[in-house]
Design an enzyme around this catalytic site. Structure first.
Site, short mmCIF file in Angstrom:
data_model
loop_
_atom_site.label_atom_id
_atom_site.label_comp_id
_atom_site.label_asym_id
_atom_site.label_seq_id
_atom_site.Cartn_x
_atom_site.Cartn_y
_atom_site.Cartn_z
N SER A 4 0.86 -1.18 0.00
CA SER A 4 0.00 0.00 0.00
C SER A 4 0.90 1.23 0.00
O SER A 4 1.99 1.21 0.57
CB SER A 4 -0.89 0.03 1.25
OG SER A 4 -1.54 1.27 1.38
N TYR A 38 -1.51 -0.64 10.37
CA TYR A 38 -1.71 -0.97 8.97
C TYR A 38 -0.50 -0.55 8.14
O TYR A 38 0.05 -1.33 7.35
CB TYR A 38 -2.98 -0.27 8.45
CG TYR A 38 -3.24 -0.43 6.98
CD1 TYR A 38 -3.92 -1.54 6.49
CD2 TYR A 38 -2.82 0.54 6.07
CE1 TYR A 38 -4.16 -1.68 5.13
CE2 TYR A 38 -3.06 0.40 4.71
CZ TYR A 38 -3.73 -0.71 4.25
OH TYR A 38 -3.97 -0.85 2.91
#
Length: 177
Positions: free
Chosen positions: A70, A83
């Site tokens: 990501s 995350y």
């Protein structure tokens, strides 16, 4: 799962890992259990899945691994440090595997997309007003779609890719923030 796939279809030659355990939490409020769960759900699962396919790829002298990271793993994100840390770990794992497995003919890369506009049951993943606001900040003036991500992943995992390895490719539409 990998054992069953190999028994039914033969050894895995191309692996794409895509995990997500996004939780919006302030750093000071993340406990040990939520931290461990998010990191294990993403980084741990990626590690274990790669580990399961590598021996057969090494035996074949060929393989492609594409890990979905990501953009958050490269630049961070407020209210989701667990995350971002897990996705950054996937980037590091990808680079390490590329160095170790390259001599065996295995190419390992990651893709680091920004938000991708998906639609489930007719409902967009990002409300229209927010999507339009985000699109204005992207040089291509639109959000990425699953097809944008898929096209890149298919190429990285194909025999057409003969030399790209150890890379994390940002899928951002030109937005480098």
């Amino acid at each position: 799962m990998i054992t069953r796939i190999a028994a039914d279809l033969g050894p895995v030659g191309v692996l794409v890992t895509a995990t997500s355990a996004y939780r919006s939490e302030r750093f000071a409020e993340i406990g040990d259990d939520p931290w461990a769960a998010v990191v294990d759900d993403m980084l741990g699962a990626t590690f274990r899945t790669c580990r399961a396919v590598v021996p057969a790829m090494q035996a074949a002298g060929w393989g492609r691994i594409v890990n979905i990271a990501s953009r958050s793993g490269l630049v961070g994100v407020a209210r989701a440090s667990h995350y971002a840390a897990a996705k950054a770990g996937i980037v590091g794992l990808t680079a390490s595997l590329a160095k170790e497995l390259g001599p065996s003919g295995i190419l390992v890369n990651a893709v680091a997309p920004t938000q991708i506009l998906t639609v489930k049951d007719g409902t967009p993943s990002i409300p229209a007003e927010r999507a339009a606001e985000l699109a204005r900040s992207i040089p291509l003036r639109r959000l990425a779609t699953p097809d944008d991500l898929a096209a890149l992943v298919v190429w990285l995992g194909s025999g057409a890719n003969t030399y790209v390895s150890g890379e994390t490719i940002s899928l951002t539409g030109g937005d480098q923030r």
